[in-house]
Design a protein around this motif. Structure first.
Motif, short mmCIF file in Angstrom:
data_model
loop_
_atom_site.label_atom_id
_atom_site.label_comp_id
_atom_site.label_asym_id
_atom_site.label_seq_id
_atom_site.Cartn_x
_atom_site.Cartn_y
_atom_site.Cartn_z
N GLU A 159 -0.57 -0.64 -2.40
CA GLU A 159 -1.66 -0.09 -3.36
C GLU A 159 -1.18 1.12 -3.78
N ASN A 160 -0.22 2.09 -3.34
CA ASN A 160 0.18 3.25 -3.89
C ASN A 160 -1.07 4.32 -4.03
N ASN A 161 -1.82 4.44 -2.97
CA ASN A 161 -2.98 5.31 -3.06
C ASN A 161 -3.14 5.87 -1.77
N GLU A 162 -2.54 7.20 -1.52
CA GLU A 162 -2.60 8.05 -0.51
C GLU A 162 -4.07 8.20 0.12
N VAL A 169 -4.57 8.66 12.28
CA VAL A 169 -4.79 7.22 11.40
C VAL A 169 -3.48 6.26 11.97
N TYR A 170 -3.60 5.11 12.55
CA TYR A 170 -2.90 4.28 13.05
C TYR A 170 -2.29 3.24 11.93
N SER A 171 -3.15 2.89 10.80
CA SER A 171 -2.70 2.18 9.56
C SER A 171 -3.74 2.50 8.63
N PHE A 172 -3.38 2.41 7.23
CA PHE A 172 -4.22 2.44 6.21
C PHE A 172 -5.36 1.49 6.20
N SER A 173 -6.31 2.00 5.42
CA SER A 173 -7.49 1.16 5.41
C SER A 173 -7.04 -0.38 4.89
N GLN A 174 -6.15 -0.48 4.01
CA GLN A 174 -5.68 -1.78 3.83
C GLN A 174 -3.84 -1.56 4.15
N ILE A 223 3.71 -7.91 -1.08
CA ILE A 223 4.54 -6.88 -0.82
C ILE A 223 4.00 -6.47 0.63
N VAL A 224 4.86 -6.36 1.72
CA VAL A 224 4.67 -6.03 2.93
C VAL A 224 5.70 -4.76 3.17
N GLY A 225 5.55 -4.14 4.23
CA GLY A 225 6.37 -3.07 4.52
C GLY A 225 6.52 -2.70 6.10
N GLN A 235 1.20 5.13 10.31
CA GLN A 235 1.97 4.17 9.21
C GLN A 235 2.38 5.18 8.02
N PRO A 236 3.58 5.24 7.69
CA PRO A 236 4.20 6.27 6.73
C PRO A 236 3.80 6.25 5.40
#
Length: 361
Positions: free
Chosen positions: A166-169, A329-334, A297-299, A160-161
């Motif tokens: 949430e704007n939290n790396e 990491v396939y996707s962020f924790s959220q 918001i979704v992406g 996931q890019p």
């Protein structure tokens, strides 16, 4: 084992070509010290994969029976399709303690990620919201033991890019090492093309002074074409088993280049890795109404294509013994991925979908 006598190659050998272009080599028997050339070591490896989805409906994931031949849940059906069920154990029924070693806040979302990855409790008010561990993660403890002569102590990749909402790396980082000044994140590489260049496109040095090399780049030539003469000379020095390994390695690289190139236009005439796309799969985000009526918001970053590319890159890195410890990491924790674009259906928000916003199917 071939009887051809060759001078041993360095385990860190590269196959260099024009203008400093270079690709790594797989493990070859010629890299073994002469005294132990009869051995064929198989490195021990540790891989960690992470996907940020809730187990809101555990029956979709956990098997209904235990032991060998366990009954496959809907989410585990691919294990049968790929005939690997006998190689994989599914551990369910675990829990993180609310007090004691590795404890967490007993709430949902980010606060359980740190203890899950490191086994170290998250103290104080940060326990409510922070996904950051308070100790080195398991992969880094293992890397201390396994790194050996591998080029990379550990690899960190992500599909996931962007986090999208949430704007939290930190929500997309699952590897932390103990540095001189304290705990440091190993931020994963989320660009397939940049990951390729780091691993296999390597050393493009001085290309701006070589018009012929720039022309080859503009034509989309493979990195294998650039190192062709050197590779032929190397093959002549190898035994038959090593020659077969090298040819399989080249076939894998050319196949990966083809998949990468199909994502974008041919490269422009500038210093860039050969056969690379002009850009990674595009990323978009916007507002959407999910199944329960909330506007969120979704992406979408074409995560399916990115996952296949990153998995191919990781596979090749392991085959070349570039690293023995890696995380993906396939996707962020959220994750907030657009489920309709990803799956063709759903509640328009993978995070909400994993919490039961929509049907189990």
């Amino acid at each position: 084992m071939s009887s051809v006598k060759v001078r041993p190659l360095s385990r860190r050998s590269w196959l260099a070509g024009a203008a400093g272009a270079a690709i790594s080599l797989p493990w070859l028997e010629a890299m073994m010290p002469l005294a132990s050339a009869q051995a064929s070591p198989s490195p021990t490896r540790f891989l960690k994969f992470f996907v940020g989805l809730s187990t809101h409906s555990p029956t979709l994931i956990a098997p209904s029976t235990l032991g060998a031949g366990y009954a496959l849940s809907p989410a585990l059906q691919p294990l049968s399709e790929f005939a690997v069920q006998g190689d994989i154990s599914v551990v369910s029924g675990l829990s993180l303690p609310i007090a004691g070693p590795g404890s967490w806040a007993g709430k949902w979302h980010n606060n359980n990620v740190g203890p899950l990855l490191s086994g170290v409790a998250t103290p104080g008010a940060e326990r409510q919201t922070s996904p950051v561990p308070r100790g080195p993660t398991a992969d880094q403890l293992v890397a201390d033991r396994l790194a050996g002569t591998a080029r990379f102590r550990s690899l960190e990749l992500r599909v996931q890019p962007e986090v999208y909402r949430e704007n939290n790396e930190a929500h997309g980082t699952i590897s932390y090492r103990q540095g001189a000044a304290g705990l440091e994140p190993n931020t994963p590489q989320a660009s397939p093309t940049q990951a390729y260049k780091s691993l296999f496109g390597g050393q493009i040095v001085g290309a701006a002074d070589d018009p012929a090399f720039l022309m080859r780049l503009a034509e989309g030539r493979s990195v294998l074409d650039v190192v062709n003469q050197r590779s032929a000379a190397l093959e002549s020095r190898l035994g038959s088993a090593d020659q077969q390994r090298l040819q399989r390695h080249f076939e894998e690289i050319r196949g990966l280049e083809t998949r990468l190139t199909s994502l974008g236009e041919a490269p422009s005439a500038r210093c860039s890795a050969p056969a690379m796309p002009a850009q990674d799969p595009g990323v978009s985000s916007g507002l959407a109404t999910n199944a329960v009526g909330d506007v969120r918001i979704v992406g979408f970053g074409d995560e399916e294509a990115r996952a296949l590319l990153m998995t191919d890159l990781l596979h090749m890195a392991l085959a070349c013994d570039m690293s023995r410890t890696a995380s993906l990491v396939y996707s962020f924790s959220q994750c907030f991925i657009d489920s309709v674009l990803l799956l063709g259906r759903g509640a328009k928000d993978m995070h909400e979908l994993s919490h039961g916003a929509g049907t189990p199917e």
